[in-house]
Write a protein that holds these residues in place. Structure first.
Motif, PDB file in Angstrom:
ATOM      1  N   HIS A   1       0.838  -1.207   0.000  1.00 17.29           N
ATOM      2  CA  HIS A   1       0.000   0.000   0.000  1.00 17.29           C
ATOM      3  C   HIS A   1       0.870   1.252   0.000  1.00 17.29           C
ATOM      4  O   HIS A   1       0.625   2.198  -0.758  1.00 17.29           O
ATOM      5  CB  HIS A   1      -0.913   0.006   1.233  1.00 17.29           C
ATOM      6  N   ALA A   2       1.897   1.260   0.855  1.00 23.35           N
ATOM      7  CA  ALA A   2       2.791   2.425   0.925  1.00 23.35           C
ATOM      8  C   ALA A   2       3.585   2.587  -0.370  1.00 23.35           C
ATOM      9  O   ALA A   2       3.729   3.699  -0.891  1.00 23.35           O
ATOM     10  CB  ALA A   2       3.737   2.271   2.119  1.00 23.35           C
ATOM     11  N   GLU A   3       4.088   1.470  -0.904  1.00 24.55           N
ATOM     12  CA  GLU A   3       4.886   1.526  -2.133  1.00 24.55           C
ATOM     13  C   GLU A   3       4.057   2.046  -3.302  1.00 24.55           C
ATOM     14  O   GLU A   3       4.514   2.908  -4.069  1.00 24.55           O
ATOM     15  CB  GLU A   3       5.426   0.142  -2.473  1.00 24.55           C
ATOM     16  N   TYR A   4       2.837   1.550  -3.435  1.00 22.21           N
ATOM     17  CA  TYR A   4       2.006   1.959  -4.566  1.00 22.21           C
ATOM     18  C   TYR A   4       1.603   3.430  -4.486  1.00 22.21           C
ATOM     19  O   TYR A   4       1.361   4.069  -5.512  1.00 22.21           O
ATOM     20  CB  TYR A   4       0.765   1.062  -4.671  1.00 22.21           C
ATOM     21  N   LYS A   5       1.556   3.988  -3.273  1.00 20.28           N
ATOM     22  CA  LYS A   5       1.295   5.430  -3.154  1.00 20.28           C
ATOM     23  C   LYS A   5       2.457   6.231  -3.736  1.00 20.28           C
ATOM     24  O   LYS A   5       2.263   7.195  -4.477  1.00 20.28           O
ATOM     25  CB  LYS A   5       1.084   5.803  -1.681  1.00 20.28           C
ATOM     26  N   TRP A   6       3.668   5.820  -3.385  1.00 16.83           N
ATOM     27  CA  TRP A   6       4.861   6.503  -3.904  1.00 16.83           C
ATOM     28  C   TRP A   6       4.955   6.346  -5.421  1.00 16.83           C
ATOM     29  O   TRP A   6       5.178   7.325  -6.139  1.00 16.83           O
ATOM     30  CB  TRP A   6       6.117   5.926  -3.254  1.00 16.83           C
ATOM     31  N   VAL A   7       4.807   5.121  -5.886  1.00 19.03           N
ATOM     32  CA  VAL A   7       4.930   4.857  -7.323  1.00 19.03           C
ATOM     33  C   VAL A   7       3.786   5.527  -8.078  1.00 19.03           C
ATOM     34  O   VAL A   7       3.968   6.017  -9.198  1.00 19.03           O
ATOM     35  CB  VAL A   7       4.947   3.342  -7.601  1.00 19.03           C
ATOM     36  N   GLY A   8       2.595   5.552  -7.461  1.00 21.80           N
ATOM     37  CA  GLY A   8       1.444   6.203  -8.093  1.00 21.80           C
ATOM     38  C   GLY A   8       1.704   7.670  -8.374  1.00 21.80           C
ATOM     39  O   GLY A   8       1.304   8.200  -9.423  1.00 21.80           O
ATOM     40  N   ALA A   9       2.389   8.340  -7.439  1.00 19.41           N
ATOM     41  CA  ALA A   9       2.709   9.758  -7.638  1.00 19.41           C
ATOM     42  C   ALA A   9       3.656   9.931  -8.821  1.00 19.41           C
ATOM     43  O   ALA A   9       3.470  10.827  -9.666  1.00 19.41           O
ATOM     44  CB  ALA A   9       3.332  10.330  -6.369  1.00 19.41           C
ATOM     45  N   PHE A  10       4.679   9.068  -8.904  1.00 19.85           N
ATOM     46  CA  PHE A  10       5.624   9.124 -10.029  1.00 19.85           C
ATOM     47  C   PHE A  10       4.898   8.844 -11.342  1.00 19.85           C
ATOM     48  O   PHE A  10       5.104   9.537 -12.348  1.00 19.85           O
ATOM     49  CB  PHE A  10       6.734   8.098  -9.809  1.00 19.85           C
ATOM     50  N   ALA A  11       4.028   7.819 -11.340  1.00 24.52           N
ATOM     51  CA  ALA A  11       3.293   7.451 -12.551  1.00 24.52           C
ATOM     52  C   ALA A  11       2.370   8.578 -13.000  1.00 24.52           C
ATOM     53  O   ALA A  11       2.199   8.824 -14.202  1.00 24.52           O
ATOM     54  CB  ALA A  11       2.486   6.171 -12.311  1.00 24.52           C
ATOM     55  N   ALA A  12       1.769   9.280 -12.048  1.00 23.70           N
ATOM     56  CA  ALA A  12       0.867  10.392 -12.385  1.00 23.70           C
ATOM     57  C   ALA A  12       1.624  11.510 -13.095  1.00 23.70           C
ATOM     58  O   ALA A  12       1.138  12.083 -14.085  1.00 23.70           O
ATOM     59  CB  ALA A  12       0.196  10.923 -11.117  1.00 23.70           C
ATOM     60  N   VAL A  13       2.834  11.803 -12.608  1.00 23.33           N
ATOM     61  CA  VAL A  13       3.657  12.851 -13.246  1.00 23.33           C
ATOM     62  C   VAL A  13       4.032  12.439 -14.666  1.00 23.33           C
ATOM     63  O   VAL A  13       3.906  13.238 -15.616  1.00 23.33           O
ATOM     64  CB  VAL A  13       4.930  13.111 -12.405  1.00 23.33           C
ATOM     65  N   LEU A  14       4.459  11.187 -14.831  1.00 27.99           N
ATOM     66  CA  LEU A  14       4.849  10.721 -16.163  1.00 27.99           C
ATOM     67  C   LEU A  14       3.648  10.659 -17.100  1.00 27.99           C
ATOM     68  O   LEU A  14       3.766  10.935 -18.305  1.00 27.99           O
ATOM     69  CB  LEU A  14       5.518   9.347 -16.054  1.00 27.99           C
ATOM     70  N   ALA A  15       2.471  10.326 -16.560  1.00 23.51           N
ATOM     71  CA  ALA A  15       1.251  10.292 -17.381  1.00 23.51           C
ATOM     72  C   ALA A  15       0.918  11.686 -17.910  1.00 23.51           C
ATOM     73  O   ALA A  15       0.518  11.850 -19.077  1.00 23.51           O
ATOM     74  CB  ALA A  15       0.078   9.740 -16.564  1.00 23.51           C
ATOM     75  N   VAL A  16       1.095  12.696 -17.070  1.00 25.76           N
ATOM     76  CA  VAL A  16       0.842  14.082 -17.508  1.00 25.76           C
ATOM     77  C   VAL A  16       1.817  14.467 -18.620  1.00 25.76           C
ATOM     78  O   VAL A  16       1.430  15.078 -19.632  1.00 25.76           O
ATOM     79  CB  VAL A  16       0.964  15.057 -16.310  1.00 25.76           C
ATOM     80  N   ILE A  17       3.090  14.104 -18.446  1.00 29.23           N
ATOM     81  CA  ILE A  17       4.098  14.403 -19.484  1.00 29.23           C
ATOM     82  C   ILE A  17       3.725  13.718 -20.797  1.00 29.23           C
ATOM     83  O   ILE A  17       3.803  14.320 -21.873  1.00 29.23           O
ATOM     84  CB  ILE A  17       5.500  13.960 -19.011  1.00 29.23           C
ATOM     85  N   LEU A  18       3.321  12.451 -20.702  1.00 26.94           N
ATOM     86  CA  LEU A  18       2.895  11.718 -21.902  1.00 26.94           C
ATOM     87  C   LEU A  18       1.711  12.398 -22.570  1.00 26.94           C
ATOM     88  O   LEU A  18       1.657  12.522 -23.802  1.00 26.94           O
ATOM     89  CB  LEU A  18       2.521  10.278 -21.539  1.00 26.94           C
ATOM     90  N   ALA A  19       0.740  12.807 -21.783  1.00 25.02           N
ATOM     91  CA  ALA A  19      -0.465  13.442 -22.329  1.00 25.02           C
ATOM     92  C   ALA A  19      -0.126  14.733 -23.066  1.00 25.02           C
ATOM     93  O   ALA A  19      -0.693  15.034 -24.125  1.00 25.02           O
ATOM     94  CB  ALA A  19      -1.463  13.719 -21.203  1.00 25.02           C
ATOM     95  N   VAL A  20       0.832  15.500 -22.519  1.00 22.57           N
ATOM     96  CA  VAL A  20       1.191  16.789 -23.115  1.00 22.57           C
ATOM     97  C   VAL A  20       2.108  16.612 -24.325  1.00 22.57           C
ATOM     98  O   VAL A  20       1.905  17.210 -25.386  1.00 22.57           O
ATOM     99  CB  VAL A  20       1.867  17.695 -22.056  1.00 22.57           C
ATOM    100  N   VAL A  21       3.127  15.744 -24.183  1.00 16.52           N
ATOM    101  CA  VAL A  21       4.160  15.624 -25.210  1.00 16.52           C
ATOM    102  C   VAL A  21       3.758  14.668 -26.330  1.00 16.52           C
ATOM    103  O   VAL A  21       4.064  14.917 -27.503  1.00 16.52           O
ATOM    104  CB  VAL A  21       5.493  15.172 -24.569  1.00 16.52           C
TER     105      VAL A  21
END
Length: 697
Positions: A52-72
């Motif tokens: 649960h703790a790990e997926y929260k951390w990784v989820g934040a990283f994935a959200a940032v990369l998803a935004v970059i993908l959406a824009v770029v």
């Protein structure tokens, strides 16, 4: 040929159905007495809290990369990226859940002998195996059908490739985070417990024992599952993206000139491999012997049956898809490529087994070296790992050569070398076509390991521990075999994705220059060659720092809790504190190594694509060698220790045993943290480069 993606999707659903069936079979087994149930529950709670703790951390990283993908790139690429990430995380969580349920049940079954215990552990692993294979293939086929077949969106294949990037992100952080967790606990438990306090492995007096058993599940089950999820999905995506980017295909063009056959062939191989894995899983049956060869034969029967069915099915698939097309000369060539990959994957596994099993001379030689202390033990293990690299490189080159020749043979005009590269790409899916049963056998290992821990902590009859030790020793070898498959497929998949990257740049009007005499390429080559070493150093250091905290905590408890070390009745260790130390340390330590794999290729790519090409080439070569070296050295040290604990060279407690424990401790981050994460590093960097290729130009 439009029916093939639907067939693959149906087989994925069948795999998930089989996972559910095996879950019910495991659930029916008795978990044992009250003490065993308590220990199982503590391990479950620790594993779930970490994930649960790990997926929260990784989820934040994935959200940032998803935004970059959406824009770029495209908003839909962010959607498929998140789908790949969520399914990968889900597969790991499902596998961890059943593994922490199967451990006590395997211990209870071990009271009746290995014939009862082995099938229970395997079925627990099979839930993981078929969840990974079913979710990976099902999610990918759904992505393909929605964006390529039904909606025919622009840049459809970039969007499909983003699914693989999502899987890679979760795999990287799960392998690194889980690996740091499990090895910090393992090293702390071994060095203070076995070497300093002189108490047995998994002794209930040791405060780090619960954390160690939790680590087996978050690292070797959830982390390994995410790893193989990513490897499997990537091996299917590689030939699809190769065809798409080489032909400059839009979704609506996919049927031109027979290209649809090239697109669906890897899906058809995945379908055949999935059905073969389902059938093969029913051939795993336990015997009455605790002898290693008999157990190995029983466990590997499922894999061997699945491979044989896949090989036969591949020949039929090649002729069905390619015999009537004017583009192809001898369809058997593509079958040769796939079967060649399958055989080389098996051979890499057998090579790993030779260097890591205590039935063969390399491990026995390491055990002999323990007679003269830890230094010679470490040196012997290092040299064993290095020799195994040479053997593995020869095998992978044979695989590449056979696959290239088969691909060239299949195409009528040899397509300017494209046929050979396509052959290499489908060889990777050949290696991982039987992922369902391969992961089942791999996930069996940590379940057997946990079963031994529960037997010791619950103070059961020594005969139970004898059975679980025999199962656990085999589990170390099966883990090395699965790593051989994963690393081998990583090399072939990365090569195919690299070629796709080159085609993607060409489509944007950029020609990749890989001339070593060109200074940018040369610089990139050295950055890439050094990067796996930096990644390995960061992850090993992370284990060292986390283990230091664990060692200090275990020493403190032995020092400050009266009667703990002596095992006085009613005195129990503070296991929760050790679980918290491993959790906090691993989450903090995984960020920099994980981010490195994504950030470095992006930075270099925006500066120079030629430098990025050199970087990918350099990292592929050194990363492959390092991964094999570390996985096999670590496995050899571990089984040398178990070989001594079985009664050789003085058995437990003597100086050779203490030297073997030191060797095993050095090998722990090698085989379970840095080594397994290396193949993900290679593919993450390559797939990041491919997805962002248009942005670089």
């Amino acid at each position: 040929m439009d029916v093939v993606p639907y067939l693959a999707l149906i087989s994925a659903l069948a795999a998930l159905g089989l996972a559910g069936y095996y879950y019910k079979l495991v659930e029916k087994e008795s978990p044992g007495d009250e003490r065993m149930v308590f220990l199982m529950t503590e391990i479950q709670k620790g594993a779930k809290a970490f994930l649960h703790a790990e997926y929260k951390w990784v989820g934040a990283f994935a959200a940032v990369l998803a935004v970059i993908l959406a824009v770029v790139i495209a908003p839909l690429a962010a959607v498929t990226y998140l789908l790949g990430a969520v399914l990968s995380a889900g597969a790991g969580y499902a596998g961890m859940t059943v593994a922490t349920m199967a451990n006590a049940r395997t211990t209870e079954a071990a009271k009746s002998g290995p014939g009862k215990a082995l099938p229970v552990a395997f079925r627990g692993g099979a839930v993981m195996g078929f969840s990974v294979a079913g979710l990976a293939l099902g999610g990918l086929m759904l992505t393909y059908l929605v964006f390529v077949t039904w909606l025919e969106v622009d840049d459809a294949f970039e969007i499909v490739t983003a699914y693989g990037l999502g899987a890679s992100t979760i795999a990287l952080f799960s392998r690194v985070g889980g690996g740091i967790y499990t090895k910090a606990a393992d090293v702390g438990a071994d060095l203070v417990g076995k070497v300093e306090a002189g108490i047995p492995e998994d002794d209930p007096r040791n405060p780090a024992t619960i954390a160690d058993n939790v680590g087996d599940n978050v690292g070797d089950v959830a982390g390994m599952g995410a790893d193989l999820f990513e490897s499997y999905a990537g091996s299917i995506i590689a030939p699809i993206s190769l065809v798409a980017f080489a032909g400059g295909l839009a979704a609506s063009d996919a049927g031109l000139d027979g290209n649809i056959n090239l697109l669906v062939f890897p899906m058809l191989i995945a379908f055949i491999g999935m059905i073969a894995s389902i059938i093969g899983s029913f051939f795993v049956k336990g015997g009455d012997s605790t002898e290693g060869h008999a157990l190995a034969r029983a466990l590997h029967m499922g894999t061997n049956v699945a491979m044989a069915i896949t090989a036969v099915g591949t020949v039929g698939a090649a002729f069905w898809l390619f015999s009537d097309s004017d583009l192809f000369d001898q369809p058997i060539g593509l079958a040769i490529s796939v079967i060649g990959g399958l055989i080389v994957g098996w051979a890499l596994g057998k090579c790993a087994e030779f260097y890591t099993s205590d039935h063969f001379s390399p491990v026995k030689k390491i055990a002999e070296q323990t007679e003269t202390g830890p230094a010679t033990t470490v040196l012997s293990g290092i040299s064993t790992g290095m020799v195994s690299v040479a053997a593995s490189v020869v095998l992978i080159l044979i695989g590449v050569g056979v696959a290239y020749w088969g691909g060239q043979l299949a195409f009528l005009d040899e397509a300017d070398g494209f046929g050979g590269i396509y052959g290499i790409a489908v060889a990777a899916i050949g290696m991982l076509a039987t992922t369902g049963v391969v992961v089942s056998v791999d996930a069996y290992g940590p379940i057997a390991d946990n079963a031994g821990g529960i037997a010791e902590m619950a103070e059961l009859d020594p005969s139970v521990r004898e059975v679980t030790d025999a199962l656990d020793s085999l589990g170390n070898t099966t883990a090395a075999v699965a790593k051989g498959f994963a690393v081998g497929s990583a090399a072939l998949t990365a090569l195919a994705l690299f070629k796709s990257f080159e085609f993607a740049l060409l489509a944007e009007g950029e020609v990749l220059d890989l001339n070593v005499g060109q200074v940018e390429t040369f610089i990139g080559l050295f950055i890439g060659a050094g990067l796996p070493f930096l990644f390995a150093a960061l992850t090993i250091d992370a284990v060292g720092r986390a283990a230091y905290k664990m060692i200090e905590e275990v020493r403190r408890q032995f020092r400050e809790i009266p009667g703990l070390r002596e095992g006085e009745p009613g005195v129990i260790p503070d296991s929760a504190r050790c679980v918290a130390i491993s959790t906090d340390a691993s989450l903090k330590e995984m960020v920099i190594p994980g981010a490195l794999a994504v950030v470095v290729p992006l930075v270099v790519g925006f500066i120079s694509v030629d430098a990025l090409g050199g970087l990918l080439a350099g990292a592929l070569v050194t990363g492959f060698a390092l991964a094999i070296f570390m996985a096999n050295s670590g496995g050899a040290w571990d089984n040398a220790k178990k070989y001594i604990e079985a009664g050789h060279h003085g058995g437990k407690g003597g100086d050779p045993h203490k030297a073997a424990v030191v060797g095993d401790t050095v090998g722990d981050p090698f085989k379970d943290t840095s080594g397994p994460a290396m193949n993900i590093l290679l593919k993450v960097m390559t797939i990041v480069s491919l997805v962002f290729a248009s942005a670089f130009v």
